[in-house]
Scaffold this motif. Structure first.
Motif, mmCIF file in Angstrom:
data_model
loop_
_atom_site.group_PDB
_atom_site.id
_atom_site.type_symbol
_atom_site.label_atom_id
_atom_site.label_comp_id
_atom_site.label_asym_id
_atom_site.label_seq_id
_atom_site.Cartn_x
_atom_site.Cartn_y
_atom_site.Cartn_z
ATOM 1 N N ARG B 24 -0.666 -1.207 -9.901
ATOM 2 C CA ARG B 24 -0.494 -2.696 -10.846
ATOM 3 C C ARG B 24 -0.770 -3.667 -9.702
ATOM 4 O O ARG B 24 -1.754 -5.266 -9.877
ATOM 5 C CB ARG B 24 0.769 -3.360 -11.671
ATOM 6 N N ARG B 28 -4.093 -6.596 -8.876
ATOM 7 C CA ARG B 28 -3.815 -8.473 -9.295
ATOM 8 C C ARG B 28 -5.025 -8.934 -7.845
ATOM 9 O O ARG B 28 -5.428 -9.891 -8.205
ATOM 10 C CB ARG B 28 -2.624 -8.585 -9.350
ATOM 11 N N GLU B 29 -4.064 -7.781 -6.440
ATOM 12 C CA GLU B 29 -5.028 -8.149 -5.809
ATOM 13 C C GLU B 29 -6.471 -7.980 -5.822
ATOM 14 O O GLU B 29 -7.556 -9.205 -5.079
ATOM 15 C CB GLU B 29 -4.354 -7.113 -5.088
ATOM 16 N N ALA B 32 -7.720 -11.025 -7.638
ATOM 17 C CA ALA B 32 -7.716 -12.288 -6.791
ATOM 18 C C ALA B 32 -9.045 -12.798 -5.968
ATOM 19 O O ALA B 32 -8.977 -13.517 -5.887
ATOM 20 C CB ALA B 32 -6.992 -12.431 -6.159
ATOM 21 N N LEU B 35 -12.208 -13.576 -8.052
ATOM 22 C CA LEU B 35 -11.888 -14.691 -7.821
ATOM 23 C C LEU B 35 -11.996 -15.771 -6.875
ATOM 24 O O LEU B 35 -13.146 -17.071 -6.832
ATOM 25 C CB LEU B 35 -10.623 -15.007 -8.650
ATOM 26 N N PHE B 36 -11.724 -14.888 -5.478
ATOM 27 C CA PHE B 36 -12.360 -16.295 -4.510
ATOM 28 C C PHE B 36 -13.677 -16.029 -4.458
ATOM 29 O O PHE B 36 -14.074 -16.610 -3.679
ATOM 30 C CB PHE B 36 -11.459 -15.348 -2.844
ATOM 31 N N SER B 38 -16.123 -15.720 -6.765
ATOM 32 C CA SER B 38 -16.093 -15.808 -8.350
ATOM 33 C C SER B 38 -17.407 -17.082 -7.435
ATOM 34 O O SER B 38 -18.415 -16.904 -7.863
ATOM 35 C CB SER B 38 -15.740 -16.135 -8.856
ATOM 36 N N PRO B 39 -17.114 -18.168 -6.711
ATOM 37 C CA PRO B 39 -18.008 -19.100 -6.249
ATOM 38 C C PRO B 39 -19.544 -18.808 -5.638
ATOM 39 O O PRO B 39 -20.418 -18.918 -5.982
ATOM 40 C CB PRO B 39 -17.567 -20.098 -5.439
ATOM 41 N N ALA B 42 -21.241 -16.248 -8.177
ATOM 42 C CA ALA B 42 -21.529 -17.155 -8.931
ATOM 43 C C ALA B 42 -22.702 -17.965 -8.317
ATOM 44 O O ALA B 42 -24.322 -18.467 -9.017
ATOM 45 C CB ALA B 42 -21.059 -18.175 -9.626
#
Lengths: 428, 318
Positions: B24, B28-29, B32, B35-36, B38-39, B42
Motif C-alpha cells: 500500500r 501511495r508513493e 504521489a 501527481l508530481f 502530472s504537470p 499534461a
C-alpha cells in the motif's frame, strides 16, 4: 517513512490542487479573447505595422479618441510589416484577430476569401461609419466584389526618390514624361561622371513592374491570375541583369548588406523606386538631400500610376462591430487625428483631415507637391485587382528578382519559377 | 490514469510475498510520484505529443489554417521532392552539417585538450570558452554576426590586409553560409565541456606506461586519448549533427529574415517556416517536418551502426 498519514494526504491534495490550477490556467488563457465588461465599457484590440514614429503618433491619436468616446478603450498591438502578417495569420486562423487593424490592397481578397473581413457597408448604413468626403475616389481601394472591406487612411503613389546632389553633380534632370530610354541614359551619365550606380535595383520591385505593364496596356494581376507572360518577365529581368553587370544598377551584394537601411541612403546609388510617403525616411537615414522624381514612361505621357493606400479593416467576428466602425470613422475623419498622423501613411484620404494638416517641413511638403503634380498631370488610373495570394507573389518576385541580380538564376528560369510559385499561391 | 493502476501491479506480482502494508505504501508513493509528474505529463501531452500527432495528420492534407484540412494523401511529399526550393534547402542544410559539425568538434576537442592540463587559472579559461555557448542562440548574436561579416566591416577589412577581397560575406550567396558555419563553430563550449569530462576519465597510468615505452605526445594522443574518449566523441558527433540539421535562428537573423541572398541560407527549417507561417501551407510544412524527423533518425541509425567500428567501450576491452 517518518511522516504521518495525515500529512501525506494533505501533501497529495496540495499537489492535485496545483495540477488542477495549471490545467485551469491553460483553459482560461485559451479563451482570453472576450473584451467586454459588465459596466457598458468596451475594449477594442487595434493592430498596425510600422516604425517607432508611427507608433508614437498612433498612441496620441488613440488618446484623442478615448477622450471623446470614454466608454471605448483601445488596446494597441504593433510590430513591423513582416511580423505583422505572420502574427495576424495565426491570430485570424485561431478566430482571434484584432477587432480593427491596418490593411493593404494585397491582402483584401485573401482575407475576404477566408471570411475574416467585415463588410463595413452595413455599419455605414446604420450610421456608425461615415463614407463621405474621401478624396480622388480613393474609397474604391477598399472595395472588393461590391463589399467595402477597408477604409483608406491615406493615399500614396509610386515615385522615384533621387539623391538631389548626385543628380545635380551629374547634370541630369528628371522631368515629367521622360521615357525609360532617357532614364537609363541618365543612369549611364551618373555612372560615367560620379562612378556610382544610378538605381538600387528597380527590376525586383513588383509595384514598379506593375506600372511598366500598365504603361503597355497590361497589369501585374488580373482578378485571379498574373496579367503578363513568361516572355514579358524574362525580357524585363534580362535587361535588369545586363544593367547590374554594366554597373548602372547597384551591386546586389552591397544592397543586401546595408539592410535594413536602403541602398539610396547608404550612398550605393543615386535613385530608388518606392512609395512616395516612404521618402520621408531617407532624410533621417542618409547624408544627402533627397527629392521625388517622376516615373519614366513608355510613350512620354502615361506613367501607369494610381493611388494606393493603407486602410483600416474590422474583423467580421468582432463582438463590438458598432464600436469598431465608430473607431474607424473617427480615425479617418477627425481633423485632430489628421494633424497628429500627418502623411505617415500617405496623403490623408478625407477632406477633413487633408485640410486640417498643413505640412511645414520640406519632406512632407515635397510629398504633397508631388502628388498634386501627378494628379494634375491627369495620369492617375484605377488600381488593378490583387487576387488572393498577391502577398506571396510579391515576396517571391522580390526574392527571385534578387537571384537574377546575383547572377544565380537565368532570367528565363527565374520567370518560370515565378509563374510556378504564383500558381501555387493563387490556389492556396 | 491506466498508468497509475498498472504501475504498482507489476512489482506486486514479482514480490507476491511482500506484506500488504508495504504494497500500500508503495502504491501511495507511486501515486504521489505521478501527481508530481502530472504537470509535466499534461504539458507533454498537450504541447508536444498532441501537436506531433496533429502534424502527422496534416502532412497528408492541404491545410491553409482557415479552411478545414483536406486529405490529399501523398501529394505534399510528391510536390516537395519535385520542388526546386526544397531541393535547395536540403543542399544548403547538408553543406552546413558536413562543414560545421566536424570543424566545431575539432575546435572543441583542441581547446578541451589545452584546458585539461593542470595550469593556474584554468577555471577562468573554461568559463571564458564556454561563455559563447550560453549566449550563442540569442537573436542579438545574429545581429552582431551580420555586422561583423558585412561589407567593409572587421572581417572584410582584415581579409583585405591579406589581399583577399570578397566584399563582405553577408550579401554574397557563395560565402554567406560560411558566416553561419563560423557562428556555429564559435559556440563550441558545450561539446568542449563534454570532451573535458571525457579527458578527465582517461587513467593517468596509461600515459605513464606509454611514456616509459617512449611514446611521444602525438602517439599518446592517437593510441590512448582518442580511443579512450571515443564514446564521448561519438556522443558529441551524434548530438552536434542533430543540432546542425535543425539550425534556424542564426540563418533567419543573419539573412534579415529572408533566408537569402538568392536562397543561399535557405536551411531546411527556414524553408519550413516560410511555407508554414508566411505562405500558410501547413500541410506542406508538416510533410517537411516529418521528412526531417525521418532523415535525422536515419543519420542517427547510421552513426549507431558505425560506432561498432570506432567506438571503444571499456566493457568491450575487458
Amino acid at each position: 517513512m517518518g511522516t504521518s498519514r495525515n500529512v501525506e494526504r494533505r501533501t497529495i491534495l496540495k499537489v492535485a490542487g496545483g495540477a488542477a490550477a495549471t490545467l485551469g490556467l491553460a483553459t482560461t488563457t485559451a479563451c482570453g479573447g472576450d473584451s467586454g465588461s459588465g459596466d457598458g465599457n468596451v475594449t477594442l484590440r487595434y493592430a498596425w505595422w510600422g516604425g517607432e514614429p508611427r507608433t508614437i503618433a498612433m498612441k496620441k491619436a488613440i488618446a484623442v479618441f478615448e477622450k471623446k468616446y470614454p466608454k471605448i478603450k483601445i488596446k494597441p498591438e504593433f510590430t513591423d510589416y513582416a511580423a505583422f502578417w505572420e502574427k495576424f495569420q495565426t491570430q485570424a486562423s485561431g478566430g482571434n484577430p484584432p477587432d480593427v487593424f491596418q490593411n493593404a490592397v494585397g491582402f483584401l481578397r485573401k482575407y475576404d476569401k477566408r471570411g475574416v473581413l467585415m463588410d463595413l457597408k452595413s455599419q455605414a448604413d446604420s450610421g456608425n461609419l461615415d463614407l463621405k468626403n474621401f478624396r480622388n475616389g480613393v474609397l474604391a481601394n477598399g472595395q472588393v466584389d461590391g463589399k467595402q472591406l477597408g477604409i483608406p487612411v491615406g493615399a500614396n503613389t509610386m515615385a522615384l526618390v533621387i539623391d538631389l546632389n548626385a543628380f545635380k553633380k551629374a547634370g541630369v534632370e528628371a522631368k515629367m514624361g521622360w521615357t525609360w530610354d532617357e532614364y537609363f541614359d541618365a543612369l549611364q551619365t551618373i555612372q560615367d561622371k560620379l562612378k556610382i550606380a544610378g538605381d538600387t535595383g528597380y527590376f525586383s520591385i513588383m509595384y514598379l513592374y506593375d506600372l511598366y505593364l500598365r504603361q503597355n496596356g497590361k497589369a501585374f494581376f488580373t482578378d485571379s491570375d498574373l496579367g503578363f507572360t513568361e516572355d514579358d518577365l524574362t525580357q524585363w529581368w534580362s535587361d535588369g541583369y545586363k544593367r547590374v553587370k554594366a554597373g548602372l544598377v547597384a551591386d546586389p551584394k552591397k544592397i543586401e548588406q546595408v539592410q535594413p537601411k536602403s541602398g539610396l541612403s547608404a550612398g550605393l546609388a543615386a535613385g530608388e523606386f518606392t512609395w512616395d510617403n516612404f521618402s520621408i525616411r531617407y532624410e533621417g537615414e542618409g547624408e544627402s538631400d533627397y527629392g521625388l522624381a517622376p516615373i519614366p514612361t513608355t510613350n512620354g505621357k502615361d506613367t501607369g500610376q494610381y493611388l494606393g493606400s493603407l486602410m483600416l479593416s474590422a474583423f467580421s467576428g468582432s463582438k463590438h462591430p458598432k464600436e469598431a466602425a465608430q473607431f474607424i470613422s473617427f480615425m479617418v475623419h477627425d481633423p485632430e487625428v489628421g494633424k497628429i498622423m500627418g502623411y505617415d501613411r500617405g496623403i490623408l484620404s478625407t477632406t477633413e483631415q487633408y485640410d486640417a494638416f498643413v505640412p511645414t517641413d520640406d519632406q512632407n511638403k515635397g510629398v504633397k507637391a508631388y502628388e498634386e503634380e501627378v494628379a494634375k498631370a491627369g495620369v492617375l488610373g484605377k488600381i488593378t485587382p490583387h487576387p488572393s495570394g498577391a502577398d506571396v507573389v510579391e515576396t517571391a518576385f522580390l526574392r527571385i528578382g534578387g537571384e537574377v541580380a546575383q547572377g544565380k538564376t537565368k532570367p528565363a528560369d527565374a520567370a518560370k519559377a515565378l509563374f510556378s510559385e504564383a500558381k501555387a499561391a493563387f490556389a492556396g | 490514469m491506466t498508468l497509475v493502476k498498472e504501475a504498482p501491479a507489476r512489482p506486486a506480482k514479482k514480490r507476491s510475498a511482500a506484506p500488504a502494508a508495504g504494497r500500500r505504501g508503495r502504491r501511495r508513493e507511486n501515486i504521489a510520484g505521478y501527481l508530481f509528474m502530472s504537470p509535466w505529463i499534461a504539458g507533454f501531452l498537450v504541447l508536444t505529443a498532441g501537436p506531433m500527432i496533429a502534424s502527422l495528420y496534416y502532412a497528408f492534407t492541404r491545410y491553409n489554417l482557415f479552411t478545414p484540412p483536406e486529405w490529399v494523401g501523398l501529394d505534399n511529399f510528391q510536390t516537395m521532392f519535385q520542388d526546386p526550393r526544397w531541393q535547395k534547402s536540403v543542399e544548403v542544410t547538408l553543406k552546413y552539417v558536413v562543414v560545421a559539425t566536424p570543424l566545431k568538434l575539432l575546435l572543441a576537442l583542441g581547446v578541451a585538450l589545452l584546458l585539461a592540463q593542470k595550469r593556474s587559472g584554468q577555471g577562468l579559461y573554461r568559463a571564458a570558452f564556454y561563455m559563447p555557448s550560453l549566449i550563442g542562440a540569442s537573436v542579438s548574436v545574429g545581429f552582431v554576426w551580420r555586422a561583423l561579416f558585412s561589407d567593409d566591416a572587421i572581417v572584410d577589412r582584415t581579409q583585405k590586409i591579406f589581399g583577399v577581397d570578397v566584399g563582405g560575406w553577408i550579401g554574397n550567396p557563395d560565402y554567406v553560409i560560411y558566416a553561419l558555419v563560423a557562428l556555429s563553430i564559435w559556440q563550441f563550449g558545450a561539446p568542449m565541456v563534454i570532451f573535458l569530462a571525457g579527458l578527465k576519465q582517461v587513467p593517468q597510468e596509461l600515459y605513464e606506461a606509454a611514456e616509459m615505452d617512449g611514446a611521444g605526445p602525438l602517439r599518446r594522443f592517437w593510441n590512448i586519448t582518442l580511443p579512450m574518449i571515443s564514446p564521448v566523441l561519438f556522443f558529441n558527433v551524434l548530438l552536434e549533427s542533430i543540432h546542425a540539421f535543425q539550425v534556424f535562428g542564426s540563418a533567419y537573423v543573419v539573412s534579415n529574415t529572408q533566408c537569402g541572398p538568392a536562397d543561399a541560407t535557405l536551411v531546411y527549417t527556414c524553408y519550413l517556416y516560410q511555407k508554414g507561417f508566411k505562405e500558410a501551407q501547413m500541410g506542406f510544412a508538416s510533410a517537411m517536418a516529418w521528412t526531417l524527423v525521418v532523415a535525422v533518425a536515419l543519420v542517427t541509425a547510421v552513426l549507431f551502426w558505425s560506432q561498432k567500428k570506432w567506438v571503444h567501450y571499456e566493457e568491450a576491452a575487458k
